[in-house]
Design a protein around this motif. Structure first.
Motif, PDB file in Angstrom:
ATOM      1  N   PRO A  40       0.839  -1.206   0.000  1.00 12.70           N
ATOM      2  CA  PRO A  40       0.000   0.000   0.000  1.00 12.70           C
ATOM      3  C   PRO A  40       0.870   1.250   0.000  1.00 12.70           C
ATOM      4  CG  PRO A  40      -0.656  -1.535   1.740  1.00 12.70           C
ATOM      5  CD  PRO A  40       0.664  -2.003   1.224  1.00 12.70           C
ATOM      6  N   ILE A  41       0.257   2.348  -0.386  1.00 11.69           N
ATOM      7  CA  ILE A  41       0.924   3.651  -0.363  1.00 11.69           C
ATOM      8  C   ILE A  41       0.101   4.598   0.498  1.00 11.69           C
ATOM      9  CG2 ILE A  41       1.577   5.684  -1.719  1.00 11.69           C
ATOM     10  CD1 ILE A  41       2.196   3.833  -4.041  1.00 11.69           C
ATOM     11  N   VAL A  42       0.745   5.281   1.428  1.00  5.38           N
ATOM     12  CA  VAL A  42       0.099   6.338   2.197  1.00  5.38           C
ATOM     13  C   VAL A  42       0.582   7.673   1.656  1.00  5.38           C
ATOM     14  CG1 VAL A  42      -0.067   7.461   4.451  1.00  5.38           C
ATOM     15  CG2 VAL A  42      -0.265   4.972   4.286  1.00  5.38           C
ATOM     16  N   LEU A  43      -0.365   8.509   1.292  1.00  5.61           N
ATOM     17  CA  LEU A  43      -0.068   9.836   0.760  1.00  5.61           C
ATOM     18  C   LEU A  43      -0.363  10.854   1.852  1.00  5.61           C
ATOM     19  CD1 LEU A  43       0.858  10.986  -1.999  1.00  5.61           C
ATOM     20  CD2 LEU A  43      -1.557  11.343  -2.542  1.00  5.61           C
ATOM     21  N   ARG A  44       0.677  11.535   2.304  1.00  4.55           N
ATOM     22  CA  ARG A  44       0.544  12.518   3.387  1.00  4.55           C
ATOM     23  C   ARG A  44       1.162  13.831   2.941  1.00  4.55           C
ATOM     24  NH1 ARG A  44       2.776  10.451   8.858  1.00  4.55           N
ATOM     25  NH2 ARG A  44       0.840   9.221   8.664  1.00  4.55           N
ATOM     26  N   THR A  54       4.437   7.275   0.518  1.00  6.15           N
ATOM     27  CA  THR A  54       5.347   6.355   1.192  1.00  6.15           C
ATOM     28  C   THR A  54       4.831   4.936   1.023  1.00  6.15           C
ATOM     29  OG1 THR A  54       5.880   8.031   2.865  1.00  6.15           O
ATOM     30  CG2 THR A  54       6.465   5.748   3.363  1.00  6.15           C
ATOM     31  N   ASN A  55       5.700   4.052   0.506  1.00  5.57           N
ATOM     32  CA  ASN A  55       5.342   2.634   0.397  1.00  5.57           C
ATOM     33  C   ASN A  55       5.349   1.993   1.778  1.00  5.57           C
ATOM     34  OD1 ASN A  55       5.004   2.471  -2.396  1.00  5.57           O
ATOM     35  ND2 ASN A  55       7.162   2.083  -2.755  1.00  5.57           N
ATOM     36  N   MET A  56       4.289   1.268   2.105  1.00  5.43           N
ATOM     37  CA  MET A  56       4.205   0.558   3.369  1.00  5.43           C
ATOM     38  C   MET A  56       4.598  -0.905   3.153  1.00  5.43           C
ATOM     39  SD  MET A  56       3.541   2.825   5.473  1.00  5.43           S
ATOM     40  CE  MET A  56       3.302   4.579   5.192  1.00  5.43           C
ATOM     41  N   ASP A  57       5.898  -1.113   2.982  1.00  5.08           N
ATOM     42  CA  ASP A  57       6.400  -2.461   2.704  1.00  5.08           C
ATOM     43  C   ASP A  57       6.240  -3.355   3.930  1.00  5.08           C
ATOM     44  OD1 ASP A  57       7.576  -2.135  -0.028  1.00  5.08           O
ATOM     45  OD2 ASP A  57       8.744  -0.611   1.009  1.00  5.08           O
ATOM     46  N   ALA A  58       5.887  -4.608   3.686  1.00  4.36           N
ATOM     47  CA  ALA A  58       5.693  -5.561   4.774  1.00  4.36           C
ATOM     48  C   ALA A  58       7.034  -6.047   5.300  1.00  4.36           C
ATOM     49  CB  ALA A  58       4.859  -6.739   4.286  1.00  4.36           C
ATOM     50  N   ARG A 111       4.052   9.590 -10.003  1.00  6.28           N
ATOM     51  CA  ARG A 111       2.920  10.237 -10.671  1.00  6.28           C
ATOM     52  C   ARG A 111       1.901  10.804  -9.685  1.00  6.28           C
ATOM     53  NH1 ARG A 111       4.189  10.480 -16.294  1.00  6.28           N
ATOM     54  NH2 ARG A 111       1.973  10.516 -16.823  1.00  6.28           N
ATOM     55  N   ILE A 112       1.873  10.293  -8.462  1.00  2.00           N
ATOM     56  CA  ILE A 112       0.898  10.813  -7.504  1.00  2.00           C
ATOM     57  C   ILE A 112       1.516  11.789  -6.510  1.00  2.00           C
ATOM     58  CG2 ILE A 112      -0.566   8.771  -7.690  1.00  2.00           C
ATOM     59  CD1 ILE A 112       0.526   7.804  -5.021  1.00  2.00           C
ATOM     60  N   THR A 113       2.832  11.983  -6.589  1.00  4.79           N
ATOM     61  CA  THR A 113       3.494  12.945  -5.708  1.00  4.79           C
ATOM     62  C   THR A 113       2.927  14.347  -5.932  1.00  4.79           C
ATOM     63  OG1 THR A 113       5.555  11.677  -5.634  1.00  4.79           O
ATOM     64  CG2 THR A 113       5.706  14.020  -5.134  1.00  4.79           C
ATOM     65  N   GLY A 114       2.623  15.010  -4.856  1.00  5.88           N
ATOM     66  CA  GLY A 114       2.086  16.360  -4.942  1.00  5.88           C
ATOM     67  C   GLY A 114       0.577  16.435  -4.921  1.00  5.88           C
ATOM     68  N   ALA A 152     -12.036  11.857  -6.427  1.00  5.64           N
ATOM     69  CA  ALA A 152     -11.258  12.742  -7.292  1.00  5.64           C
ATOM     70  C   ALA A 152      -9.860  12.186  -7.518  1.00  5.64           C
ATOM     71  CB  ALA A 152     -11.191  14.140  -6.684  1.00  5.64           C
ATOM     72  N   PHE A 153      -9.279  11.598  -6.476  1.00  2.58           N
ATOM     73  CA  PHE A 153      -7.946  11.023  -6.603  1.00  2.58           C
ATOM     74  C   PHE A 153      -7.937   9.873  -7.613  1.00  2.58           C
ATOM     75  CE2 PHE A 153      -4.926   7.720  -5.227  1.00  2.58           C
ATOM     76  CZ  PHE A 153      -3.735   8.402  -5.419  1.00  2.58           C
ATOM     77  N   LEU A 154      -8.887   8.940  -7.495  1.00  6.75           N
ATOM     78  CA  LEU A 154      -8.921   7.807  -8.422  1.00  6.75           C
ATOM     79  C   LEU A 154      -9.264   8.246  -9.841  1.00  6.75           C
ATOM     80  CD1 LEU A 154     -10.463   4.746  -6.552  1.00  6.75           C
ATOM     81  CD2 LEU A 154      -8.070   5.403  -6.860  1.00  6.75           C
ATOM     82  N   ASP A 155     -10.092   9.269  -9.970  1.00  5.22           N
ATOM     83  CA  ASP A 155     -10.386   9.796 -11.308  1.00  5.22           C
ATOM     84  C   ASP A 155      -9.125  10.360 -11.944  1.00  5.22           C
ATOM     85  OD1 ASP A 155     -12.361  10.651 -13.411  1.00  5.22           O
ATOM     86  OD2 ASP A 155     -11.623  12.631 -12.809  1.00  5.22           O
TER      87      ASP A 155
END
Length: 265
Positions: free
Chosen positions: A154-158, A163-167, A220-223, A231-234
């Protein structure tokens, strides 16, 4: 010629209708609200006439939070759809009852091992497996529990920074438990008010442009500082299709979850 053309057009319309109906039954969109969380989901089929394949997602409410699953079945076609439907049914039936995340994943693994074999078969162990990530998100701000079974992180966007949430304790894909006898250990990561959580299948990160370069998801999702998961998924949908030239070579599924920030006084 006109008769044949019209007949084929009607047949294609019927196929699309059946595909759309099957998707709504097997893989309905997630609710816009999951307790205090805001949610959005998206499924992109590689085939124009098909609306569903082997990618899957589901959510279930518990007394203290929300459980989420996203996964990808090995293989394609109707067999993959059937396998996805079996796992989705197992998750929806058990997510409310299994006390811990490890118990839930163990149950799902057994379901894949046994439900995908004919009675009396023992030779199919390991032939069918499903990569998946299963999460437990508390209603109150805190750490998300996660078990990753061979699935992209998963990725958390803050504040626009992904940030990749690697296991740290990855598990094998679901369906391999009878062979590997894994011990399911839970990872965790923070998910604070204002954060956006993205779950996805490898149809997103393995999409290629005309030069064969993989889609750089985090870049591509940075920023991004948008207002809603929808809206994000669109935005991600349009950017991904533009990157690949309008058509994917593999199915892709995405879930966006937001924990809304507390209103300012």
């Amino acid at each position: 010629f006109c008769v044949v053309r019209d007949r084929r057009a009607k047949e294609l319309e019927q196929v699309r209708y059946v595909s759309e109906t099957a998707q709504q039954v097997v893989l309905p969109s997630l609710p816009k609200k999951l307790g205090p969380l805001r949610a959005a989901s998206l499924y992109l089929a590689a085939e124009a006439e098909a609306q569903i394949g082997g990618d899957l997602y589901a959510a279930a409410r518990t007394t203290s939070g929300t459980r989420l699953m996203i996964g990808d079945v090995r293989g394609k076609g109707l067999t993959a759809v059937n396998d996805a439907a079996l796992l989705l049914g197992a998750f929806r039936g058990a997510a409310h009852r299994q006390a811990s995340l490890g118990e839930l994943v163990s149950y799902l693994d057994r379901s894949v091992c046994w439900d995908l074999m004919e009675p009396g078969e023992t030779s199919r162990y390991g032939e069918t497996f499903i990569t998946a990530t299963i999460l437990d998100i508390p209603d109150r701000a805190g750490r998300v529990q996660m078990i990753s079974c061979g699935h992209p992180p998963p990725i958390v966007l803050r504040d626009g920074r992904p940030t990749n949430m690697d296991a740290r304790n990855p598990a094998p894909p679901l369906g391999l438990g009878e062979l590997l006898h894994p011990r399911y250990r839970v990872d965790s990561f923070p998910f604070e008010p204002g954060d956006l959580l993205l779950l996805y299948t490898d149809g997103v990160t393995e999409a290629r442009d005309s030069t064969g370069t993989f889609y750089p998801l985090a870049e591509r999702i940075t920023g991004w500082n948008g207002k809603s998961p929808d809206a994000f998924l669109d935005h991600l949908h349009r950017d991904l299709l533009h990157y690949v030239g309008g058509r994917l070579n593999d199915d892709a599924a995405m879930i966006a979850i937001e924990r809304p920030a507390a209103p300012r006084a």
